[in-house]
Structures are given as structure tokens and as C-alpha cells.
Design a protein around this motif. Structure first.
Motif, PDB file in Angstrom:
ATOM      1  N   LEU A 208       0.827  -1.205   0.000  1.00 37.57           N
ATOM      2  CA  LEU A 208       0.000   0.000   0.000  1.00 37.57           C
ATOM      3  C   LEU A 208       0.860   1.254   0.000  1.00 37.57           C
ATOM      4  CD1 LEU A 208      -2.795   1.438   0.350  1.00 37.57           C
ATOM      5  CD2 LEU A 208      -2.438   1.232   2.829  1.00 37.57           C
ATOM      6  N   PHE A 209       0.605   2.131  -0.966  1.00 32.03           N
ATOM      7  CA  PHE A 209       1.074   3.516  -0.928  1.00 32.03           C
ATOM      8  C   PHE A 209      -0.149   4.360  -0.597  1.00 32.03           C
ATOM      9  CE2 PHE A 209       1.486   7.718  -2.666  1.00 32.03           C
ATOM     10  CZ  PHE A 209       2.825   8.072  -2.532  1.00 32.03           C
ATOM     11  N   PHE A 210      -0.104   5.072   0.523  1.00 35.94           N
ATOM     12  CA  PHE A 210      -1.298   5.782   0.989  1.00 35.94           C
ATOM     13  C   PHE A 210      -0.981   7.261   1.223  1.00 35.94           C
ATOM     14  CE2 PHE A 210      -4.467   7.292   3.966  1.00 35.94           C
ATOM     15  CZ  PHE A 210      -5.633   6.674   3.528  1.00 35.94           C
ATOM     16  N   GLY A 211      -1.935   8.105   0.859  1.00 36.97           N
ATOM     17  CA  GLY A 211      -1.815   9.524   1.169  1.00 36.97           C
ATOM     18  C   GLY A 211      -1.765  10.388  -0.080  1.00 36.97           C
ATOM     19  N   LEU A 212      -1.798  11.698   0.144  1.00 40.85           N
ATOM     20  CA  LEU A 212      -1.760  12.646  -0.954  1.00 40.85           C
ATOM     21  C   LEU A 212      -0.509  12.445  -1.796  1.00 40.85           C
ATOM     22  CD1 LEU A 212      -2.866  15.801   1.069  1.00 40.85           C
ATOM     23  CD2 LEU A 212      -4.306  14.248  -0.259  1.00 40.85           C
ATOM     24  N   ILE A 213      -0.661  12.529  -3.098  1.00 44.30           N
ATOM     25  CA  ILE A 213       0.450  12.237  -4.006  1.00 44.30           C
ATOM     26  C   ILE A 213       1.147  13.538  -4.383  1.00 44.30           C
ATOM     27  CG2 ILE A 213       1.105  11.251  -6.229  1.00 44.30           C
ATOM     28  CD1 ILE A 213      -1.477   9.495  -5.976  1.00 44.30           C
ATOM     29  N   ARG A 214       2.376  13.678  -3.884  1.00 44.22           N
ATOM     30  CA  ARG A 214       3.221  14.828  -4.181  1.00 44.22           C
ATOM     31  C   ARG A 214       4.592  14.295  -4.577  1.00 44.22           C
ATOM     32  NH1 ARG A 214       0.753  19.491  -0.413  1.00 44.22           N
ATOM     33  NH2 ARG A 214       1.553  20.733  -2.127  1.00 44.22           N
ATOM     34  N   ALA A 215       5.360  15.122  -5.288  1.00 44.27           N
ATOM     35  CA  ALA A 215       6.630  14.656  -5.863  1.00 44.27           C
ATOM     36  C   ALA A 215       7.563  14.075  -4.812  1.00 44.27           C
ATOM     37  CB  ALA A 215       7.314  15.798  -6.616  1.00 44.27           C
ATOM     38  N   TYR A 216       7.642  14.710  -3.630  1.00 44.91           N
ATOM     39  CA  TYR A 216       8.616  14.276  -2.639  1.00 44.91           C
ATOM     40  C   TYR A 216       8.269  12.917  -2.024  1.00 44.91           C
ATOM     41  CZ  TYR A 216       5.573  15.665   1.307  1.00 44.91           C
ATOM     42  OH  TYR A 216       4.558  15.777   2.221  1.00 44.91           O
ATOM     43  N   LYS A 217       7.040  12.445  -2.240  1.00 43.36           N
ATOM     44  CA  LYS A 217       6.646  11.171  -1.650  1.00 43.36           C
ATOM     45  C   LYS A 217       7.073   9.952  -2.472  1.00 43.36           C
ATOM     46  CE  LYS A 217       2.878  12.910   1.190  1.00 43.36           C
ATOM     47  NZ  LYS A 217       1.474  12.723   1.615  1.00 43.36           N
ATOM     48  N   GLY A 218       7.620  10.177  -3.659  1.00 44.93           N
ATOM     49  CA  GLY A 218       8.315   9.104  -4.358  1.00 44.93           C
ATOM     50  C   GLY A 218       7.455   8.018  -4.967  1.00 44.93           C
ATOM     51  N   LEU A 219       6.226   8.317  -5.335  1.00 45.15           N
ATOM     52  CA  LEU A 219       5.408   7.285  -5.975  1.00 45.15           C
ATOM     53  C   LEU A 219       6.077   6.778  -7.248  1.00 45.15           C
ATOM     54  CD1 LEU A 219       2.889   5.556  -6.321  1.00 45.15           C
ATOM     55  CD2 LEU A 219       1.734   7.549  -7.337  1.00 45.15           C
ATOM     56  N   ASP A 220       6.777   7.638  -7.959  1.00 47.71           N
ATOM     57  CA  ASP A 220       7.468   7.202  -9.174  1.00 47.71           C
ATOM     58  C   ASP A 220       8.515   6.133  -8.852  1.00 47.71           C
ATOM     59  OD1 ASP A 220       8.843   9.260  -7.792  1.00 47.71           O
ATOM     60  OD2 ASP A 220      10.049   9.728  -9.553  1.00 47.71           O
ATOM     61  N   LEU A 221       9.181   6.273  -7.701  1.00 45.62           N
ATOM     62  CA  LEU A 221      10.165   5.260  -7.301  1.00 45.62           C
ATOM     63  C   LEU A 221       9.492   3.922  -7.032  1.00 45.62           C
ATOM     64  CD1 LEU A 221      12.397   7.307  -4.812  1.00 45.62           C
ATOM     65  CD2 LEU A 221      12.684   7.009  -7.289  1.00 45.62           C
ATOM     66  N   LEU A 222       8.338   3.967  -6.396  1.00 47.12           N
ATOM     67  CA  LEU A 222       7.631   2.720  -6.093  1.00 47.12           C
ATOM     68  C   LEU A 222       7.150   2.045  -7.370  1.00 47.12           C
ATOM     69  CD1 LEU A 222       6.477   0.720  -4.081  1.00 47.12           C
ATOM     70  CD2 LEU A 222       4.434   2.149  -3.921  1.00 47.12           C
ATOM     71  N   LEU A 223       6.626   2.820  -8.305  1.00 47.67           N
ATOM     72  CA  LEU A 223       6.155   2.225  -9.563  1.00 47.67           C
ATOM     73  C   LEU A 223       7.320   1.576 -10.313  1.00 47.67           C
ATOM     74  CD1 LEU A 223       3.627   4.948 -10.762  1.00 47.67           C
ATOM     75  CD2 LEU A 223       3.131   2.803  -9.585  1.00 47.67           C
TER      76      LEU A 223
END
Length: 381
Positions: A208-223
Motif C-alpha cells: 500500500l502507498f497511501f496519502g496525498l500524491i506529491r513529488a517528494y513522496k516518491g510514488l514514481d520510485l515505487l512504480l
């Protein structure tokens, strides 16, 4: 039992939504439980529309029961600050609590405190999410200094924030108290029931990746980590649950390039409070692939729902997640993130980490925070 006090919390609360509101409301409940007279002054205007990146600032949940919340503060109108400041001074609270997270709030909060604490009776304590913001803007330093000056004492929730504070305020009293557990999102439900509620397949591995999606949160790294061959072999699926607070197009492009298909489940709307439990309880593992951080309320929701974590070694995240005990620490790059996820599943760490979580979270109580607030207030001269 400490002596009954009149306590004012200034900041985000219902009808506004999100972690800031949840924190202030939960703290108010704790202080009320101790017998204090507590009121929250929240916003008439929190952010101007052009500064707010999401779809809505407002909650669809019912108003919290038994809390006194007054909409009084316009964050961008100096005339309002005069009116609200006079109301605070007339109230003459024993303690004012202000949660500070963004320099742009500095002018409003700093003015309210200067006007509201003219009587020496009132003690002002700020609970700091950040001192130095994740996303820098012109005026940050000046606005932060303006806010900090009328504050008497501080509570930082991570060592990195305390270090940042000491650059601005080297001498004022300050305590390090970790973010308490978010226990206001309902009781646990079984993994099977949560997955059924979200229409997920029962036998898969879910992170789970949870929470507002902003650049510093690194969703791109997880994908990118999800495209690692090891994640494919383990048949790991990622649930992304949270609203985009920036342009979604680069993430959509990345999803297409990586060809993750149904292994990336995108629930990119704001998650209402009563749905939070389903996402955490459905997951095997919570992953915070942040590129920068101070502390994270997501960790404290994971603790409440006994969910092991993978966190990157940035800011204060690792202070909350002992490596190899309640989760794994890794570097903010896709290969390291994938390695930590692989280790969790291959080594079958769920049972022992859940047992460790149940012990570790005992130190993160709202009572501890409330006790420190009273201690600081009593020692302010």
C-alpha cells in the motif's frame, strides 16, 4: 490530573479534511478527556483556491461529536487577523496550541499569536510538522521567522525537525515527542473482509502507498520498483490510495511505460476517514518511498492497524520504524525498495513484525503528548 485549563487549538479542523484536521481533533479529544476546557479555532479560508492543489478541502464525514470547533480564521486576510486576534485575547486561554506545517501560514498565525497573547497569562506552544518545507517557495524563511517569534515553546515530532528548529530558535524550550498513533480511523477488520470491501483478489500479495500524491513522496520510485523482475515473480500488487496534489500525467505515462497492468491498482481519489481501515487492513505491507521527509502520519496509521512498513532512509521516517523489527529501511531508489519488499515476503516476516508492532506502538500515545504540553506550559516563565 493536572489543574483544569482553558486550551485553544488554532488550525485545521472540521469541516476541513486530512491528517492535520485528524491530528488536531484527536488531540482535543485527549485534552478534553483530562478534564480541560478545549476549543478549536479553525479556518473560514484555509488556502486560496489557486494555492490548493486538490479537488476539495472539505470533509464528507459527519462533524466530530463532542468537540467545540469555531470557524474564525482567514489565512490570507489581515483584517480578519485583527478580529480573530481580539477574540483570542478576550478568551484569555491558559494555553494556545498551534500546529505549524507550512511557512505560508506564518503571517496569519504569527499575527494571531501577537494579538492573542498580549496578556502574559497565555502560554503558546507550537507542534511542528515542518520548519523547513518539502517544497520551497519565496518568503519561506521570513514567514517562518515571523511565526516562531511569539511562540514560547515547541514540540517537534522528529529529530530532523528539531534540528531545523534550532537553526531559527536555538534557545527556546523544545521537546521531541514522536507523532502519536492515529487511532481515530476505526477498528481493525480482517484482511479477507477488507479485500472484499475493495473488490481485491483474496490470495494476492498487496503493498500500500497511501496519502496525498506529491513529488517528494516518491510514488514514481515505487512504480519503478514494481517493474523489478522480483516483484513480478512474487506477484506483488501495489494499491495506490490518495489524491493527486500535482499533475497526474507523468505518473500515467510511467504506468504505461512500465506496463504494470493490473499490478498497480490506482484509487486516486481522497480516501474518506471511514474507508481508511479497508486500505490498511487489506494490505500486507505499507511502503513509504519518500525522497524527503520529516515524519509521517502514515506510519502512525500503519501502527494502529498493525501493518509492517518499508520506509526510505530520509528525514525522520526511520526513527519510527526500527529496521528489521517492524519493517525495513531502504534507500530512496527503486532497486533498494524492491529488495526490501522482496525480503519481507520471501522471509515470511508478517507474524513476527505484527507482534513487534503491537509492542512498539505503546510508546506513541496521545497521553504522552498531552503530558509534555502541560510540562512545557508550566515551565514557561
Amino acid at each position: 490530573m493536572t489543574q483544569r485549563k482553558k486550551i485553544l487549538i488554532i488550525g485545521t479542523a472540521y469541516p476541513f479534511r486530512g491528517g492535520l484536521a485528524a491530528y488536531n481533533e484527536r488531540l482535543a479529544e485527549e485534552l478534553q478527556k483530562e478534564g480541560h476546557d478545549v476549543e478549536i479555532f479553525t479556518f473560514t479560508v484555509q488556502y486560496p483556491k489557486f494555492l490548493f492543489p486538490g479537488k476539495s478541502q472539505y470533509s464528507t464525514d459527519p462533524a466530530p461529536a463532542h468537540l467545540r470547533i469555531k470557524r474564525l480564521v482567514n489565512s490570507v486576510n489581515p483584517l480578519n487577523w485583527l478580529k480573530a486576534g481580539r477574540a483570542i485575547r478576550k478568551m484569555n486561554p491558559d494555553i494556545i496550541l498551534v500546529k505549524f506545517w507550512l511557512p505560508i501560514m506564518g503571517p496569519a498565525f504569527g499575527s494571531l499569536l501577537r494579538l492573542g497573547k498580549k496578556k502574559k497569562h497565555t502560554k503558546v506552544i507550537s507542534i511542528l510538522d515542518n520548519v523547513v518545507p518539502h517544497e520551497k517557495r519565496p518568503g519561506d524563511v521570513a514567514f517562518t521567522k515571523y511565526f516562531l517569534k511569539p511562540v514560547d515553546a515547541f514540540i517537534a515530532m522528529s529529530q530532523s525537525v528539531l534540528n531545523d528548529l534550532r537553526v531559527f530558535e536555538p534557545n527556546k524550550p523544545a521537546s521531541l515527542i514522536p507523532h502519536p498513533i492515529y487511532d481515530n480511523y476505526g477498528e481493525h477488520v480482517s484482511k479477507e473482509a477488507a479485500r472484499a470491501n475493495l473488490k481485491l483478489q483474496p490470495g494476492k500479495k498487496y503493498i500500500l502507498f497511501f496519502g496525498l500524491i506529491r513529488a517528494y513522496k516518491g510514488l514514481d520510485l515505487l512504480l519503478k520498483a514494481m517493474a523489478d523482475e522480483r516483484m513480478k515473480q512474487l506477484d506483488v500488487h501495489a494499491i495506490v490510495a490518495g489524491e493527486f496534489y500535482e499533475n497526474a500525467a507523468p505518473y500515467q505515462q510511467l504506468l504505461e511505460e512500465l506496463q504494470l497492468g493490473d499490478r498497480a491498482i490506482m484509487h486516486t481519489e481522497f480516501i474518506p476517514n471511514d474507508e481508511v481501515k479497508n486500505y490498511f487492513c487489506a494490505a500486507d505491507l505499507v511502503v513509504q518511498p519518500y525522497k524527503s521527509a520529516t515524519q509521517s502520519g502514515i506510519s502512525q496509521i500503519a501502527y494502529h492497524f498493525d501493518k509492517p512498513m518499508v520506509v526510505t532512509n530520509v528525514g525522520g521516517l526511520t526513527e519510527m520504524v526500527p529496521d528489521g523489527v517492524v519493517g525495513f529501511q531502504c534507500e530512496p531508489d527503486p532497486q533498494s525498495i524492491a529488495t526490501a519488499i522482496e525480503k519481507y515476503f520471501v522471509d515470511n516476516r508478517e507474524a513476527d513484525m505484527i507482534a513487534a508492532l503491537q509492542q512498539e506502538k505503546l510508546k506513541y500515545s496521545w497521553h504522552r503528548l498531552a503530558t509534555e504540553i502541560h510540562k512545557l506550559a508550566d515551565n514557561i516563565s
